[in-house]
Design an enzyme around this catalytic site. Structure first.
Site, short mmCIF file in Angstrom:
data_model
loop_
_atom_site.label_atom_id
_atom_site.label_comp_id
_atom_site.label_asym_id
_atom_site.label_seq_id
_atom_site.Cartn_x
_atom_site.Cartn_y
_atom_site.Cartn_z
N ASP A 156 5.23 -8.63 7.23
CA ASP A 156 4.50 -9.36 6.20
C ASP A 156 5.17 -10.70 5.92
OD1 ASP A 156 2.87 -7.21 5.96
OD2 ASP A 156 3.83 -6.40 4.15
N ASP A 213 6.20 -12.05 3.40
CA ASP A 213 6.78 -12.08 2.06
C ASP A 213 8.26 -11.73 2.13
OD1 ASP A 213 6.89 -9.41 2.55
OD2 ASP A 213 5.49 -8.81 0.98
N ASP A 262 9.96 -9.02 1.39
CA ASP A 262 10.30 -7.77 2.05
C ASP A 262 10.17 -7.89 3.57
OD1 ASP A 262 10.91 -6.48 -0.24
OD2 ASP A 262 8.93 -5.53 -0.49
N GLU A 276 5.91 -3.43 11.06
CA GLU A 276 6.40 -2.69 9.91
C GLU A 276 5.25 -1.93 9.27
OE1 GLU A 276 6.74 -5.55 6.89
OE2 GLU A 276 7.16 -4.08 5.34
#
Ligand code: TSJ
Length: 638
Positions: A499, A501, A503, A426
């Site tokens: 990531d 997290d 998102d 990403e």
């Protein structure tokens, strides 16, 4: 002695039978993995479900005991205790000690549900360290115990009882099974499914292993109608009612429930004798024929389809359709490589005629529902036409330019797909680090920009027009849907790297949803992985430590000491790592952790619910799901 005379020769034969099960357990229960372990429970529960189908039992309890033994009880007639004349033994002993003794003894039970391979109680007995059966019948309780299949004592009366039914407790043999710890969630799913498939049967699951008992009750008066409601709970139904057809033709009992929602994918699950048939077969064909013919007839007769327009295809009509097709048949024949496809031709005719007749009647009685469905199908027909054009375009492109790989792709040099991996990354900056970090020979990098399309909420023509999606399809090389060809896969590992997290988790889920919908074989065959970037870096006296979870961070700190010499960094994204760190922590095949994404065919209806719960519009079911699956919370987009 009389004991010897009575048991002698028979007993030897019996032990040889059960010994064969212990020697080759896989032949009888599929495998000795955790899957085989859970099959033991289903084998036993199937017997109680048969008793319910015969009309003599309405409640089944399943307990996971503290020692990981399982107790299954029902309130049926109790396994017969009288002497079976052929074997010269109490019928219950025959059930547990003679291989392949089905339910047809002591007065002809109608055995419809069948376990994985139509085996049963004796197999479970052979594969258990010990097993005890207690029968409550006519005011008396009987008991027999076995150890690794061997009878410990003749069936004995152990007292009066006010109960009725059969109780079986068994402990799977640690010498046989690789794993002997039951998973509550797995049993829960299958028992819920069994309850959906047998209306009015109450199934209660209790886990006794924790501090407090954990109990779930599955009881559906509406049976498969409630199953469809459950599957559609995360979607917007197109109309309120669930269409339901039920009937018997010859010796085939047919039940179908269905309801359209506003999504675009078809969601049909078929069962034979309560066992899922992921590859379908004659029953599913009969169902599809009936749907296609009935809706086309209706649409023509009511001028919802113009004379100049072509017929609706089955796909058009089944767009957004959630359905359960469940049949019961005395002697199912399974075909195909995996023996999962129903072959009985009488099933096709039975389903086709029952569904055609009852659906025709339903549509006549409910013209507004009929119109909704036909309108949606006509829209689908037009979109299909547009999608075909879009697909032809991509196909022609690949034919012309042949292997014109996307420009953003940093491909690897090795041309043997078995050695190759592709990282889907990403964001451009992380993609840049990954390109620098990678091992060029075997690792390809495909950076994706911006939000990934949610394929759950988008129609096919738009999906196929999306740049990121097109890029992935070209890079993988396999094509999609009907054109899918796994032998063309260019990388045997597809690794999603986002990531660590919220998102990132969201993007992973979007990517997985795309793969699940368009190339499910990649997941089934185990080609899809999630990279696991670390959450923390600890620096101490120029030495680096990486932690992939909070627990691990704690362990590291305990080991190296907790004082001011530690510099702890929490990674918020891949972008915070330089190429070397990214290689060391996440991409180096020697050191990295990859999670392989699994998909169990037996479970696909549950997986469907999970995906649509996570990706759908409705907030409430998503919150419930997350609460129920609390341990995953940190991976999900709340
Ligand atoms: F098979 C088994 F031992 F695994 C098992 C069987 C386990 C459990 C938990 C339940 C049962 C079971 C069997 N429950 N109910 C029955 N019913 C019969 O075996 C039965 C009873 C009466 C008659 C009859 O014709 O009178 C016929 C049958 C098959």
């Amino acid at each position: 002695m009389s004991q010897e005379q009575e048991y002698g020769a028979d007993q030897i034969q019996i032990l040889e039978g059960l010994e064969a099960v212990r020697k080759r357990p896989g032949m009888y229960i599929g495998s000795t993995s955790i899957k085989g372990l859970h099959h033991l429970v289903y084998e036993i529960v199937d017997n109680s479900v048969d008793e319910a189908l015969a009309g003599y039992c309405n409640e089944i309890n399943v307990f996971i005991n503290k020692d990981n033994s399982i107790t299954v009880t029902d309130n049926g007639r109790g396994i017969p205790v009288g002497i079976n004349h052929k074997a010269g033994l109490p019928a219950v002993e025959v059930v547990f000690t003679i291989l392949h003794a089905g339910g047809k003894f002591g007065g002809g039970g109608y055995k419809v549900s069948g376990g994985l391979h139509g085996v049963g109680a004796s197999v479970v007995n052979a594969l258990s360290e010990w097993l005890e059966v207690r029968i409550h019948q006519d005011g008396k309780e009987y008991l027999q115990r076995y150890e690794r299949g061997k009878v410990m004592f003749p069936l004995k009366e152990v007292g009066p009882t006010t109960l009725r039914g059969t109780h079986v407790t068994f402990l799977p043999d640690k010498e046989i099974f690789e794993e002997t710890v039951f998973e509550y969630a797995t049993l829960k799913q299958r028992l819920r499914e069994m309850a959906f498939l047998t209306k009015n049967l109450k199934i209660v699951l209790t886990d006794r292993r924790g501090e407090e008992d954990k109990t779930r009750v599955f009881h559906y008066e509406g049976g498969i109608k409630e199953y469809v409601e459950y599957l559609n709970k995360t979607k917007k139904p197109l109309y309120d009612n669930i269409i339901y057809c039920e009937g018997q033709k010859g010796n085939v009992y047919v039940e179908v429930a269905m309801q359209h929602n506003d999504a675009y994918n078809e969601n049909v699950y078929s069962f034979v004798n309560n066992i899922t048939t992921p590859e379908g077969g004659t029953h599913l064909t009969g169902y599809r024929n009936a749907i296609t013919k009935t809706f086309n007839d209706y649409a023509r007769n009511n001028k919802l389809l113009k004379d100049s327009e072509p017929n609706l295809t089955g796909d058009d009509i089944r767009e957004g359709l959630t359905a359960i097709v469940s049949i019961k048949i005395p002697e199912p024949q399974f075909e195909g490589q995996t023996k999962q496809k129903l072959g009985n031709s009488e099933a096709r005719g039975a389903v086709e005629s029952i569904v055609s007749e009852q659906l025709t009647y339903y549509l006549e009685q409910n013209p507004s529902v009929a119109r909704e469905i036909c309108d949606k199908a006509v829209l689908a027909q037009r979109a299909r036409e547009a999608a075909r054009k879009a697909r032809d375009l991509t196909r022609r492109k690949t034919a012309l330019e042949n292997m014109a790989l996307p420009g953003k792709l940093a491909d690897c040099s090795d041309k043997d797909p078995r050695n190759c991996e592709i990282y889907i990354v990403e964001g451009n900056s992380a993609g840049g680090s990954a390109k620098m970090a990678r091992s060029r020979a075997t690792q390809a990098i495909l950076p994706l920009r911006g939000k990934i399309l949610n394929v759950e909420k988008t129609r096919l023509d738009h999906i196929l027009g999306n740049e990121e999606i097109k890029t992935m399809i070209t890079a993988f090389g396999t094509g999609i849907h009907d054109d899918f060809d796994i032998s063309k896969l260019r990388y045997h590992k597809i690794i999603i790297m986002t990531d660590a997290d919220v998102d990132g988790a969201h993007i992973s889920t979007l990517l997985l949803t795309f793969l699940y919908r368009f190339m499910p074989e990649l997941i089934k065959e185990g080609h899809v992985y999630l990279a696991q970037p670390p959450l923390y870096r600890v620096e101490r006296n120029k030495k680096m430590y990486y932690a992939y979870s909070d627990d691990e961070l704690n362990n590291i700190l305990n080991e190296i000491g907790r004082d001011q010499n530690n510099k702890i960094q929490r990674y918020k994204g891949l972008g915070e790592m330089d190429a070397e760190q990214l290689w060391e922590t996440t991409m180096d095949p020697e050191k990295r952790i990859l999670l392989r994404v699994n998909m169990d065919e037996d479970n696909s209806s549950e997986l469907e619910v999970t995906f649509s719960t996570l990706m759908g519009d409705k907030v409430e079911p998503r919150r419930e799901f997350i609460e129920e699956n609390a341990k995953y919370v940190r991976y999900l987009d709340v």
